[in-house]
Design an enzyme around this catalytic site. Sequence first.
Site, PDB file in Angstrom:
ATOM      1  N   CYS A   1      -3.005  -4.019  -7.931  1.00  0.00           N
ATOM      2  CA  CYS A   1      -2.554  -2.779  -8.002  1.00  0.00           C
ATOM      3  C   CYS A   1      -2.956  -1.938  -9.368  1.00  0.00           C
ATOM      4  O   CYS A   1      -3.206  -0.652  -9.250  1.00  0.00           O
ATOM      5  CB  CYS A   1      -0.995  -2.751  -7.788  1.00  0.00           C
ATOM      6  SG  CYS A   1      -0.106  -3.880  -8.922  1.00  0.00           S
TER       7      CYS A   1
ATOM      8  N   SER B   1       0.852  -1.089  -0.150  1.00  0.00           N
ATOM      9  CA  SER B   1      -0.154  -0.029   0.036  1.00  0.00           C
ATOM     10  C   SER B   1       1.003   1.366   0.038  1.00  0.00           C
ATOM     11  O   SER B   1       1.796   1.171   0.524  1.00  0.00           O
ATOM     12  CB  SER B   1      -0.828   0.145   1.270  1.00  0.00           C
ATOM     13  OG  SER B   1      -0.087   0.086   2.377  1.00  0.00           O
TER      14      SER B   1
ATOM     15  N   GLU C   1       6.990  -0.080  -4.740  1.00  0.00           N
ATOM     16  CA  GLU C   1       5.927  -0.006  -5.459  1.00  0.00           C
ATOM     17  C   GLU C   1       4.349  -0.097  -4.800  1.00  0.00           C
ATOM     18  O   GLU C   1       4.453  -0.930  -3.859  1.00  0.00           O
ATOM     19  CB  GLU C   1       5.862  -1.469  -6.432  1.00  0.00           C
ATOM     20  CG  GLU C   1       6.719  -1.122  -7.749  1.00  0.00           C
ATOM     21  CD  GLU C   1       6.219   0.125  -8.376  1.00  0.00           C
ATOM     22  OE1 GLU C   1       4.974   0.276  -8.610  1.00  0.00           O
ATOM     23  OE2 GLU C   1       7.018   0.786  -8.929  1.00  0.00           O
TER      24      GLU C   1
HETATM   25  P1  NDP Z   1       0.340  -3.477   2.922  1.00  0.00           P
HETATM   26  O1  NDP Z   1       1.086  -2.505   2.593  1.00  0.00           O
HETATM   27  O2  NDP Z   1      -0.759  -3.405   4.119  1.00  0.00           O
HETATM   28  O3  NDP Z   1       1.123  -4.826   3.088  1.00  0.00           O
HETATM   29  C1  NDP Z   1       2.338  -4.995   2.484  1.00  0.00           C
HETATM   30  C2  NDP Z   1       3.204  -5.546   3.193  1.00  0.00           C
HETATM   31  O4  NDP Z   1       4.035  -4.927   4.108  1.00  0.00           O
HETATM   32  C3  NDP Z   1       3.008  -6.749   4.107  1.00  0.00           C
HETATM   33  O5  NDP Z   1       3.836  -7.915   4.161  1.00  0.00           O
HETATM   34  C4  NDP Z   1       2.720  -6.098   5.476  1.00  0.00           C
HETATM   35  O6  NDP Z   1       2.569  -6.943   6.675  1.00  0.00           O
HETATM   36  C5  NDP Z   1       4.024  -5.338   5.388  1.00  0.00           C
HETATM   37  N1  NDP Z   1       3.836  -4.008   6.803  1.00  0.00           N
HETATM   38  C6  NDP Z   1       2.629  -3.484   6.779  1.00  0.00           C
HETATM   39  N2  NDP Z   1       3.195  -2.514   7.638  1.00  0.00           N
HETATM   40  C7  NDP Z   1       4.323  -2.375   7.655  1.00  0.00           C
HETATM   41  C8  NDP Z   1       5.439  -1.551   8.307  1.00  0.00           C
HETATM   42  N3  NDP Z   1       5.038  -0.370   8.903  1.00  0.00           N
HETATM   43  N4  NDP Z   1       6.623  -1.672   7.789  1.00  0.00           N
HETATM   44  C9  NDP Z   1       7.112  -2.729   7.263  1.00  0.00           C
HETATM   45  N5  NDP Z   1       6.198  -3.552   6.554  1.00  0.00           N
HETATM   46  C10 NDP Z   1       5.010  -3.400   6.872  1.00  0.00           C
HETATM   47  O7  NDP Z   1      -0.472  -3.939   1.567  1.00  0.00           O
HETATM   48  P2  NDP Z   1      -1.547  -5.285   1.332  1.00  0.00           P
HETATM   49  O8  NDP Z   1      -0.843  -6.658   1.730  1.00  0.00           O
HETATM   50  O9  NDP Z   1      -2.736  -4.968   1.869  1.00  0.00           O
HETATM   51  O10 NDP Z   1      -1.661  -5.111  -0.382  1.00  0.00           O
HETATM   52  C11 NDP Z   1      -2.405  -4.339  -1.047  1.00  0.00           C
HETATM   53  C12 NDP Z   1      -1.584  -3.000  -1.499  1.00  0.00           C
HETATM   54  O11 NDP Z   1      -0.492  -3.411  -2.539  1.00  0.00           O
HETATM   55  C13 NDP Z   1      -2.709  -2.265  -2.654  1.00  0.00           C
HETATM   56  O12 NDP Z   1      -2.495  -0.831  -2.296  1.00  0.00           O
HETATM   57  C14 NDP Z   1      -2.118  -2.545  -3.875  1.00  0.00           C
HETATM   58  O13 NDP Z   1      -2.307  -1.623  -4.835  1.00  0.00           O
HETATM   59  C15 NDP Z   1      -0.441  -2.810  -3.623  1.00  0.00           C
HETATM   60  N6  NDP Z   1       0.285  -3.417  -4.452  1.00  0.00           N
HETATM   61  C16 NDP Z   1       0.964  -2.896  -5.489  1.00  0.00           C
HETATM   62  C17 NDP Z   1       1.479  -3.460  -6.461  1.00  0.00           C
HETATM   63  C18 NDP Z   1       2.505  -2.699  -7.439  1.00  0.00           C
HETATM   64  O14 NDP Z   1       3.528  -3.488  -7.775  1.00  0.00           O
HETATM   65  N7  NDP Z   1       2.474  -1.497  -7.542  1.00  0.00           N
HETATM   66  C19 NDP Z   1       1.372  -4.977  -6.776  1.00  0.00           C
HETATM   67  C20 NDP Z   1       0.515  -5.518  -5.665  1.00  0.00           C
HETATM   68  C21 NDP Z   1       0.067  -4.611  -4.842  1.00  0.00           C
HETATM   69  P3  NDP Z   1       1.190  -7.583   6.946  1.00  0.00           P
HETATM   70  O15 NDP Z   1       1.737  -9.196   6.794  1.00  0.00           O
HETATM   71  O16 NDP Z   1       0.807  -7.338   8.488  1.00  0.00           O
HETATM   72  O17 NDP Z   1       0.086  -7.206   6.062  1.00  0.00           O
END
Ligand code: NDP
Length: 510
Positions: free
Chosen positions: A287, A231, A253
């Site tokens: 995404c 995100s 990303e």
């Molecule tokens: P999140 O940002 O919630 O989580 C992504 C990862 O980051 C997870 O492993 C998460 O852990 C971890 N995380 C959460 N908080 C922190 C922190 N403070 N510091 C370090 N790591 C952290 O995204 P989602 O998994 O919900 O994925 C959906 C999002 O990803 C959407 O916004 C989508 O658009 C985007 N996305 C972008 C892509 C691209 O290439 N541009 C491709 C695919 C998705 P936890 O296990 O707790 O969730």
Amino acid sequence: MSQQLSEPSQHYVDGEWIDGDGAETFESTNPATGESLGEFQRGTDADVDRALAAADDAFEEWSGLSYTDRAEYLWDIYHELKERHEELGGIVSKECGKEISEGKADVNEAWDMVEWAAADARHPHGDVVPSEIAGKDAYMRRQPRGVIGCITPWNFPVAIPFWHMAVSLVEGNTVVWKPAEQTPWCGQVIAEMFAETGIPDGVFNMVQGYGDAGEAIVDDDRVQTVLFTGSAEVGHEISGKVGGEAGKLAACEMGGKNGIVITDEADMETAVHSAVMSSFKTTGQRCVSSERIIVHEDIYDEFKEQFVDIAEDVAVGDPLDENTFMGPLIEDEHKEKVTGYNELAYDEDVDVLVDRTELDESEIPEGHEDGVWIGPFVYEADPDADLRVTHEEVFGPHVALMPYSGDIEKAVEIHNDTEYGLAGAIISENYHEINYFRDNAEIGLAYGNLPCIGAEIQLPFGGVKKSGNGYPSAREIIEAVTERTAWTLNNAEGIQMAQGLSADITTKDD
Ligand code: NDP
């Protein structure tokens, strides 16, 4: 491996399966049924510390191997991914609810990336450039950066980890990876594959867990590059933190608020088909999913009628059933978010055309009553109105139809009116319009007469504006995981400098 895990699964650190430091475990749940798929150790700071120490120790030996020797381990994984395509595709679909062809495509994209990275071990690396001084060689060499921290989202639980790790490893880095909390089973299988290759201890490490484990990776000084896909909220927080640390890099990303422009010169069938795929595939949780469809007023009514008809009927159901088009959302918390945006659309006074927020009981397949179900939500919005629903990423099947009048310039102006810049598409038979879109749309991934979803790993994959900050993906990742050394070597006698700089040393007596 069984189709359901019985014991709490472990972290994979320094070549061993370990319980980790914490007493806490967490569950993976099938979003289509609500069933538990297994229990996993929740990583703590101490577990991350152990993994980073192992990766740091392993770096010297691993980076000393040849590219082709390192690639051998990846070739094993490539074959394993192909061999276990059906099985792993099924696990992806069970764990993140993607329709089965998408689950399998996720695995296919992973082996594409692994193949690209491993094959790259036999391709030229760096550049030889002419020096302006005859007798000098000038060239650029790449070197690995060290320990790479990889943090991945749930929606491509096999492909994205390999986006991050395949090139990183072949380039000579070691990795510590945290899979998403929603898809630890996929993480477990990938770690098993690495373990089976016999890759040297500490080169690949996986710590399961939540955001706090990700944060521990980001904050540690031993990590040279953080690769993050997820995100915008978390990605910008990571970029901000890492940007302030000397010598450390983050490539992030993030999400999008992606649009499709459909001009009055579009082929209607291509327009409707592309818009439906872009909006509803993966239940809008890509995404690159499109939440804004910008349609010329002359063809708007015909487009709206066809799009709405399909949105009313599109098959929502069991992701393991090949007739399903949309599986469930990933989890209840996310459904609350998407539902909240659907409600906000009413509050913002748009004209709602399709509202399948709550599905009819008859639509829910037997045995799937506890799934996280939602159907399409489609509304008409004024493209010039300053609405939250048309500007914020919902990450669900929530779509605005936005009629426009005027020319392609106006359509692209509407298209660009968001803070994000990930993906977009134009549907038109007029190449002037396509070229205008190509040159002026503010996005990293552009599609013509196609849905705005789908990626081939030999192209860069990433966004501009709020969507991207470096490329932790596809072929461009090489820049984030290598250092470049600019080498200049003198083969002539005496020293000559570029730009006419004098090499003479003068003394007091001159
Ligand atoms: P999140 O940002 O919630 O989580 C992504 C990862 O980051 C997870 O492993 C998460 O852990 C971890 N995380 C959460 N908080 C922190 C922190 N403070 N510091 C370090 N790591 C952290 O995204 P989602 O998994 O919900 O994925 C959906 C999002 O990803 C959407 O916004 C989508 O658009 C985007 N996305 C972008 C892509 C691209 O290439 N541009 C491709 C695919 C998705 P936890 O296990 O707790 O969730």
